[in-house]
Scaffold this active site. Structure first.
Site, PDB file in Angstrom:
ATOM      1  N   CYS A 221     -12.998 -21.875 -13.838  1.00 26.29           N
ATOM      2  CA  CYS A 221     -12.724 -21.109 -12.563  1.00 26.29           C
ATOM      3  C   CYS A 221     -13.909 -21.437 -11.564  1.00 26.29           C
ATOM      4  CB  CYS A 221     -12.373 -19.505 -12.855  1.00 26.29           C
ATOM      5  SG  CYS A 221     -11.896 -18.692 -11.253  1.00 26.29           S
TER       6      CYS A 221
ATOM      7  N   ASP B 128       4.135  -4.880   5.751  1.00 31.16           N
ATOM      8  CA  ASP B 128       5.516  -4.363   5.339  1.00 31.16           C
ATOM      9  C   ASP B 128       5.852  -3.066   6.201  1.00 31.16           C
ATOM     10  OD1 ASP B 128       4.166  -2.256   4.512  1.00 31.16           O
ATOM     11  OD2 ASP B 128       4.243  -2.562   2.320  1.00 31.16           O
TER      12      ASP B 128
ATOM     13  N   GLY C 219       6.773  -0.056   5.692  1.00 28.79           N
ATOM     14  CA  GLY C 219       6.549   1.332   5.505  1.00 28.79           C
ATOM     15  C   GLY C 219       7.589   1.994   4.644  1.00 28.79           C
ATOM     16  N   GLY C 220       8.685   1.121   4.437  1.00 24.30           N
ATOM     17  CA  GLY C 220       9.914   1.701   3.918  1.00 24.30           C
ATOM     18  C   GLY C 220       9.655   2.229   2.390  1.00 24.30           C
TER      19      GLY C 220
ATOM     20  N   GLY D 246      13.166  -3.928  -3.522  1.00 21.13           N
ATOM     21  CA  GLY D 246      13.910  -3.074  -4.422  1.00 21.13           C
ATOM     22  C   GLY D 246      13.635  -3.578  -5.746  1.00 21.13           C
TER      23      GLY D 246
ATOM     24  N   ASP E 212       3.700 -10.785  -2.925  1.00 22.60           N
ATOM     25  CA  ASP E 212       2.470  -9.839  -2.981  1.00 22.60           C
ATOM     26  C   ASP E 212       2.328  -8.999  -4.013  1.00 22.60           C
ATOM     27  OD1 ASP E 212       2.901  -6.837  -1.765  1.00 22.60           O
ATOM     28  OD2 ASP E 212       4.713  -8.111  -1.458  1.00 22.60           O
TER      29      ASP E 212
ATOM     30  N   CYS F  31     -14.530 -19.757  -8.953  1.00 19.51           N
ATOM     31  CA  CYS F  31     -14.912 -18.341  -8.172  1.00 19.51           C
ATOM     32  C   CYS F  31     -16.341 -17.901  -8.121  1.00 19.51           C
ATOM     33  CB  CYS F  31     -13.968 -17.290  -8.586  1.00 19.51           C
ATOM     34  SG  CYS F  31     -14.394 -16.255  -9.946  1.00 19.51           S
TER      35      CYS F  31
END
EC number: 2.4.2.29
Length: 374
Positions: free
Chosen positions: A306, A95, A97-98, A218, A268, A308
């Site tokens: 699961c 991203d 950094g905003g 946003g 994300d 995992c």
């Protein structure tokens, strides 16, 4: 879109705007819809790249702002670029950094040129402009990089949001000019706060620039969940159907289902690892606090279904013991499980879309509140 990047939509839901596809990058493919784990400082907290690969993760996000502060982009470049530096050979996104800069509301100053802020690490004055953000991201070398944007807070009045949205577009034009690498796809970000007409205007304006992909930013900044849903439902369909669509900072079950139904492909969020560090497991739409007494003598795996590492090898009682003892292994095991859980969730949605059973299998999420904690 550059020849080394492509997006192909494979199937669409006949009753919603949900779709499954393949996003091709220089470091491999991303099957969409897909959840992306967050590796802020070039690592997903408490999880090794090998463990991350076993969760089914295909694409990982890192943070330009944080990497610029520590260790610095020059160090990352000296280590062979972000992929080699962190030992992850799959697709990556950074991203701009905003969002992080604008969260420093008491420590920064915004001008047309960019943002000046005081580093929370050492108090140093730092200036971040669209050109500097792109330069840093070009040096880091992720497959997908994000335009530097102004993320208005919630709440904010219309005049403030409109000014931020227009500045975001002007900054995007500067980002495009500054971008130097053809092996990186620059995505634009649609802002506009909670004002749907501003969102629509921003989306229509950005799509004229024919970028490789588009993001909705946003959101998840304090607005009510139903308001975020309205924003995504109104904005996502305005973005090009032949480009990937990314909803930034979102990663709960219901939020992802609503967004996927609107045509979003990528997500994300720090939730799976953050909750893990608080002793919380994500299980089939629920949140389980492993500190609860009922887990102390529960010798079943977190989730019997699961695959995992945590669920295949350890019991709820053992992980509860680790959480209560504040052992680091607890955070590793829960992070592995939670990431696997969200990736499996989006994989199941993908499969449902491919067989045109999305609404039948996941429609209940569109009309219900988040499931209560167990």
């Amino acid at each position: 879109m550059s020849a080394i990047f492509s997006f192909q939509s494979l199937a669409r839901c006949s009753q919603t705007k949900a779709r499954s596809g393949i996003f091709l990058t220089p470091h491999g493919i991303v099957e969409t819809p897909r959840f992306m784990p967050v590796g802020t400082l070039a690592n997903v907290k408490t999880v090794t790249p090998a463990q991350l690969k076993e969760t089914g993760a295909q694409m990982v996000l890192s943070n330009t702002y944080h990497l610029h502060l520590q260790p610095g982009e020059a160090i990352v470049a000296g280590g062979g670029g972000l992929h080699k530096f962190m030992g992850w050979n799959g697709p990556m996104l950074t991203d701009s950094g905003g969002f992080q800069v604008f969260s420093l509301s008491e420590m920064r100053k915004i001008t047309e040129e960019g943002v000046t802020f005081r580093s929370p690490r050492d108090g140093q004055i730092i200036k971040l402009t669209p050109e500097r953000s792109i330069e840093i991201q070009n040096i880091l070398g992720a497959d997908v990089i994000m335009a530097f944007d102004e993320c208005p807070p919630y709440p904010a009045n219309r005049q403030e949001v409109e000014a931020a949205t227009e500045r975001t577009y002007r900054w995007l034009e500067r980002c495009i000019t500054a971008h130097q690498r053809q092996d990186q796809a620059l995505f634009g970000i649609v802002q506009g706060g909670v004002y749907l007409d501003l969102r629509a205007k921003a989306a229509n304006t950005l799509t004229e620039l024919d970028l490789p992909g588009y993001a909705i930013g946003g959101v998840s900044v304090g607005e009510p969940p139903e308001m975020m849903a309205q924003i995504v439902q109104a904005t996502a369909p305005l973005l090009p159907a032949h480009k990937p669509r990314y909803l930034m900072g979102v990663g709960t079950y219901r939020e992802m289902v609503i967004a996927i139904a609107s045509g979003i492909d990528l997500f994300d969020c720090v939730i799976p690892t953050r909750w893990a560090r608080h002793g919380t497991a994500m299980v089939k739409g629920e949140r389980w606090n492993l500190k609860n007494a009922k887990f102390r003598e529960d010798f079943a795996p977190i989730d019997e279904t699961c695959p995992c590492y945590a669920c295949q090898n350890f019991s709820r009682a053992y992980i509860s013991h680790l959480v209560r003892s504040q052992e680091i292994l607890a955070y590793t095991l829960l992070s592995i499980h939670n990431i696997t859980e969200l990736i499996r969730f989006t994989q199941k949605i993908r499969e449902a879309i491919l067989s045109d059973r999305f609404l039948e299998e996941f429609g209940h999420w569109l009309n219900s509140a988040e499931t209560d904690n167990r």
